[in-house]
Scaffold this active site. Structure first.
Site, PDB file in Angstrom:
ATOM      1  CE  LYS A  96      -2.847  -0.234   3.467  1.00 58.80           C
ATOM      2  NZ  LYS A  96      -2.244   0.937   4.020  1.00 58.80           N
ATOM      3  CB  THR A 140       4.904  -0.123  -2.449  1.00 56.23           C
ATOM      4  OG1 THR A 140       5.635  -0.641  -1.333  1.00 56.23           O
ATOM      5  CG2 THR A 140       5.891  -0.173  -3.913  1.00 56.23           C
ATOM      6  NE  ARG A 197      -0.173   5.317   8.471  1.00 54.50           N
ATOM      7  CZ  ARG A 197      -0.454   3.902   8.938  1.00 54.50           C
ATOM      8  NH1 ARG A 197      -0.656   3.689  10.206  1.00 54.50           N
ATOM      9  NH2 ARG A 197      -0.306   3.020   8.017  1.00 54.50           N
ATOM     10  CE  LYS A 217      15.262  -9.248   6.980  1.00 51.27           C
ATOM     11  NZ  LYS A 217      16.217  -9.132   7.887  1.00 51.27           N
ATOM     12  CB  ALA A 234      -4.763   1.601  10.240  1.00 53.85           C
ATOM     13  CG  PHE A 269      -3.311  -2.345   8.978  1.00 57.55           C
ATOM     14  CD1 PHE A 269      -2.264  -3.345   8.592  1.00 57.55           C
ATOM     15  CD2 PHE A 269      -3.253  -1.949  10.602  1.00 57.55           C
ATOM     16  CE1 PHE A 269      -1.219  -3.466   9.260  1.00 57.55           C
ATOM     17  CE2 PHE A 269      -2.165  -2.332  11.124  1.00 57.55           C
ATOM     18  CZ  PHE A 269      -0.993  -2.907  10.686  1.00 57.55           C
ATOM     19  CG  PHE A 290       4.042 -10.199  -6.345  1.00 55.38           C
ATOM     20  CD1 PHE A 290       3.243  -9.009  -6.102  1.00 55.38           C
ATOM     21  CD2 PHE A 290       5.079 -10.651  -5.727  1.00 55.38           C
ATOM     22  CE1 PHE A 290       3.307  -8.490  -4.534  1.00 55.38           C
ATOM     23  CE2 PHE A 290       4.987 -10.056  -4.456  1.00 55.38           C
ATOM     24  CZ  PHE A 290       4.340  -8.715  -3.867  1.00 55.38           C
ATOM     25  CD1 TRP A 318       8.353  -3.309  -4.502  1.00 56.54           C
ATOM     26  CD2 TRP A 318       9.309  -4.778  -6.054  1.00 56.54           C
ATOM     27  NE1 TRP A 318       9.205  -4.088  -3.769  1.00 56.54           N
ATOM     28  CE2 TRP A 318       9.804  -4.970  -4.828  1.00 56.54           C
ATOM     29  CE3 TRP A 318       9.527  -5.301  -6.914  1.00 56.54           C
ATOM     30  CZ2 TRP A 318      10.807  -6.010  -4.740  1.00 56.54           C
ATOM     31  CZ3 TRP A 318      10.480  -6.351  -6.855  1.00 56.54           C
ATOM     32  CH2 TRP A 318      11.357  -6.701  -5.603  1.00 56.54           C
TER      33      TRP A 318
END
Lengths: 556, 556
Positions: free
Chosen positions: B71, B73, B94, B105, B273, B301, B381, B409
């Site tokens: 999101k 990204t 944010r 991670k 969120a 989220f 992807f 991406w």
């Protein structure tokens, strides 16, 4: 006279690169934080390694009283004065903690016309160093409990966790807590507590590290607990050291600001001197020594606390050899040491000064034991009389020491030129022969005893059996050869804050000892001193607010 | 493909003033924090008040899965793409919390070639805003206990203190504690606990304030406890509001950074969120709206959490009228919503996509209920097939919504140009007619019920008597007309994180309610969600360290 904040706000600050230029710091090494604060790049600092060190001057003081001494103010005034008389001086100070700012009224950036600026920012979050230290400390704490929660693979004995959480706040409610309550999901209940950030071992490690790699190695060595077999568990065992170093990697770069007169000041690191070792960072001091003609640095509270630890811990650890010590006193404070009540300080009382000067005499003698020539700075108040000053001057002359009256609070560096000349004379005489007060190969108990006897003039120390056993366990674990860091009240040579002057024959009660394996010392907590302060009945915070124009009101 | 950190590190960043120039921010309003981060001056922001607002685009998402959605990204990629097609776009995000950085991670600055930079600094201390919020929160907590310690002049009932301490850390041991143990000097023992900073009311107040004075007023209104007579005690009653505002006065200025392609990004404030309202600061969003041609902002989220709260809380409070919503999904995540296991995501499975798309459909329908046109961004992807994408496209077409495949991406803004054109078309069509999902004059319980039914498609809410009584007490105290902020798992429309897809007929269990009188909402904590996360078995912190050259290794 205006308030410190009003004077600071009225000042026109120079762009931080102008200040950096005075020390020959190139723009590429200056990381700005706003227009008047900067951090100095680590690569540049590393490139200076082979340069010779400038002379180092320690500014310390008598035991503080409510009358005020002005140690930071004198450090700033002396630095400004040295620059005025043609010596390129750098000033090295500690960063203030938020705790006192919101507790007892008063900042830690000097006062009057001898301040470092921007004082409001320096006294608040500054460049975030303390917050980074707090975060690193508490990440380690979280990882200790998390390891236990997930099956305790390191076999940590929950009853033998010595690592405490910390916060940069005066908050007595957090001194002693039970954590991990509320059931299975929250872990195993255990006793815990918070210290104020300036008392944490991470702060000490931060201030004693010579570079980023030394920092990471020291963090890894920190002992957080024992296993059920009694073996030490370190931050490296928990694999916390790398992440802690990452949290500290920007903070470890020294901060550059300026005095009201545009002298460069490195303000970096800030352990309290009563509950910690009380000196600014080794990184900042060594940077100053590489760049300036002379460095003036301050150690916190009286020479018995910050001064002793500067000389026995910081100088020994960092290989520093100070050239001269300045002891700050005021006529008013010596009158209080001589028995005068606070409301009677305005009246001349030469007899009280003669009586109270014993406190100053002892600090001077102590510093002489460390092999340092001493100059006494008498920070002038308008109520002081010539006869009162003469009483100090004569007492100091008997010790071979000059007492110089200074008016930097009212007049800035011009008011400390005599002091600057006296300090330069002492440096140029080259008589300093620095040596620590105790060797490292004594037992830990004997080292505490040596400080108590040599510096505090105690008859002995009182060491409960449990505390003695703990010291022996540190020695058995291979930590016998480290210096000791005494935590005790700043108000007295004894552990009783009400005993002023120059007491003898007392006993130093050692309440608790803590191993700081990463910092490389053992902390001995003596008397009632708290490693987490509380707020007073009316905290300064209650009168702090923003003005309509967004400026701060009521801070300092 | 390199890691996010490697890509970010390889980038050549522009000086921050170059980025500021793109938005017409003069140098006098740019307070640098290093060379590539800055805060924007409050006076400059105030001077823009009369300018019209640019269109506002909300980026939100499906319920997250371990497969990843991207999101942030996509928000960054869309902003870059808008700039590429000639619209001067500002991105509002944010700030990341330290908790997740050292826990699971993953950072929060985008990924691949769609990142905000310097990502390591943004993900660590950044400009210190969270630390300032933590300090303000904990100063108030210390002042509550201190007031009780010094005779309790406000007659606070120690059993009815609702103000909790906070820390920007995942630390389950602090969720539930007993504080003030250890005897008279440490106060009166009581139950207490810590939330993560991003869940604190100070964070919410920080993010909802329109200016510094609004901030101080909101801080003062915060309720911290009740007296023995049941009256509310506020931060203003404790005289803590002024000092808290002083602690936050620098932090409240929005932060400016850049994307890898040099688009301006305002990264400011960061409530989670799931446990808070999930949107960046009103100050930053409004600044963007005054300066850019279009503002792209993200809520945390899924659209059921961050999206709903953005629209029902932030937009209503700040008077914002968004023009378009973008819902981010991935083929992989929809397959998981369709029942596919994580290790089987690489194989084509059109049927699973068709099944899982129900989750996306519902979010789109929900956003349409708010009166917003919707565009779906399918974050591509390499394993995605044309047939899988077609399944999404067709399902969306049935809702009158375009689904656009995006490759930001891998390709940066160039990979999101189709999305940018689609968003511009929606904005220029001018069909948005924003309205909240519930009116403010319902009872608090009915507002929770409205969200549960309209957004989560629950059958009803389960409200224990004690919780219902607390809601009534808030209403009796004059806080009935505020919106509600639901805290619940992000993984499901229900309060059960294991229920994916688009469930119906469930019941939302309301466990606890908290009044946030300064933020201006009531928090309803549903199911097992925790306001203080814990660390996983192997925290990301264990593999974070410094390389020999001082660069960070293992972070993100």
């Amino acid at each position: 006279m205006n308030s410190d904040l009003a004077i600071a706000r009225a000042a026109t600050l120079q762009p931080i690169q102008v200040i950096a230029d005075k020390l020959g710091i190139p723009a590429s090494a200056v990381e700005p934080y706003g227009r008047t604060k900067a951090k100095i790049g680590l690569d540049f600092i590393a490139s200076l390694e082979d340069r010779p060190d400038a002379p180092l001057v320690l500014v310390t003081g008598i035991n503080p009283t409510p009358a005020g001494e002005g140690k930071t103010t004198t450090t700033v005034g002396l630095g400004d004065a040295l620059n005025r008389i043609g010596r390129r001086a750098a000033i090295c100070l500690r960063e203030p903690s938020l705790g006192p700012s919101f507790g007892m009224k008063g900042g830690a950036a000097g006062g009057g016309h001898a301040q470092v600026v921007p004082m409001d920012q320096i006294n608040l979050h500054f460049t975030g160093d303390f917050h980074a230290i707090t975060a690193a400390n508490n990440l380690l704490a979280a990882m200790v409990d998390n390891s236990i929660y997930w099956g305790n693979p390191l076999d940590i004995d929950e009853r033998r966790i010595s690592w405490r959480r910390c916060m940069d706040m005066n908050d007595r409610a957090l001194r002693s807590i039970v954590a991990s309550l509320g059931g299975v999901a929250n872990g195993f209940p255990r006793e815990d507590g918070f210290d104020i950030t300036v008392a944490s071992e991470v702060m000490a490690v931060f201030c004693l590290s010579r570079n980023l790699h030394d920092l990471e190695a020291r963090l890894g060595r920190m002992v957080v607990a024992q296993t059920r077999d009694g073996a030490n568990v370190t931050a490296a065992d928990l694999k916390a050291d790398g992440a802690m170093a990452v949290l500290l990697k920007d903070a470890i770069a020294p901060n550059l600001v300026q005095t009201l007169e545009g002298s460069p000041a490195l303000v970096h690191g800030g352990p309290f001197a009563n509950i910690a070792h009380g000196c600014n960072s080794v990184m900042a001091t060594r940077l100053g020594l590489k760049l300036a003609d002379v460095v003036v640095t301050e150690a916190g509270f009286g020479a018995d606390l910050g001064g002793e630890k500067f000389l026995d811990i910081k100088c020994r650890s960092a290989g520093l050899k100070p050239s001269c010590a300045v002891v700050v006193a005021t006529v008013r404070a010596l009158k209080m040491h001589g028995g005068v009540e606070r409301h009677q300080l305005g009246a001349e009382n030469v007899e009280a000064v003669r009586h109270g000067v014993a406190n100053l005499q002892r600090h001077v003698e102590n510093l002489q034991k460390f092999g340092l020539p001493v100059v006494v700075a008498v920070n002038h108040f308008t109520s002081d009389t010539a006869a009162e000053f003469a009483a100090i001057r004569d007492a100091m002359a008997a010790l071979g020491t000059e007492a110089i009256s200074c008016t930097h609070w009212a007049h800035g560096g011009a008011g400390a030129e005599d002091l600057a000349h006296a300090v330069v004379r002492r440096i140029e005489a080259g008589t300093a022969a620095y040596k620590p007060i105790y060797p490292l190969d004594m037992t830990l108990a004997d080292k505490i005893r040596a400080i108590a006897r040599e510096i505090y003039r105690a008859y002995d120390i009182a060491l409960p059996d449990a505390v003695a056993a703990k010291l022996e366990s540190f020695e058995a674990a291979g930590f016998g050869e480290v210096p000791v860091c005494i935590a005790k009240t700043q108000y007295s040579f004894t552990a009783d804050p009400t005993i002023m002057g120059a007491p003898v024959g007392h006993v130093l009660p050692v309440r608790e000892v803590r191993l700081s394996a990463g910092a490389g010392f053992v902390v001995a907590i003596c008397g009632d001193i708290m490693t987490m302060p509380g707020l007073p009945r009316v905290p300064a915070a209650e009168s702090i607010c923003l003005r309509e124009d967004g400026a701060i009101e009521g801070l300092f």
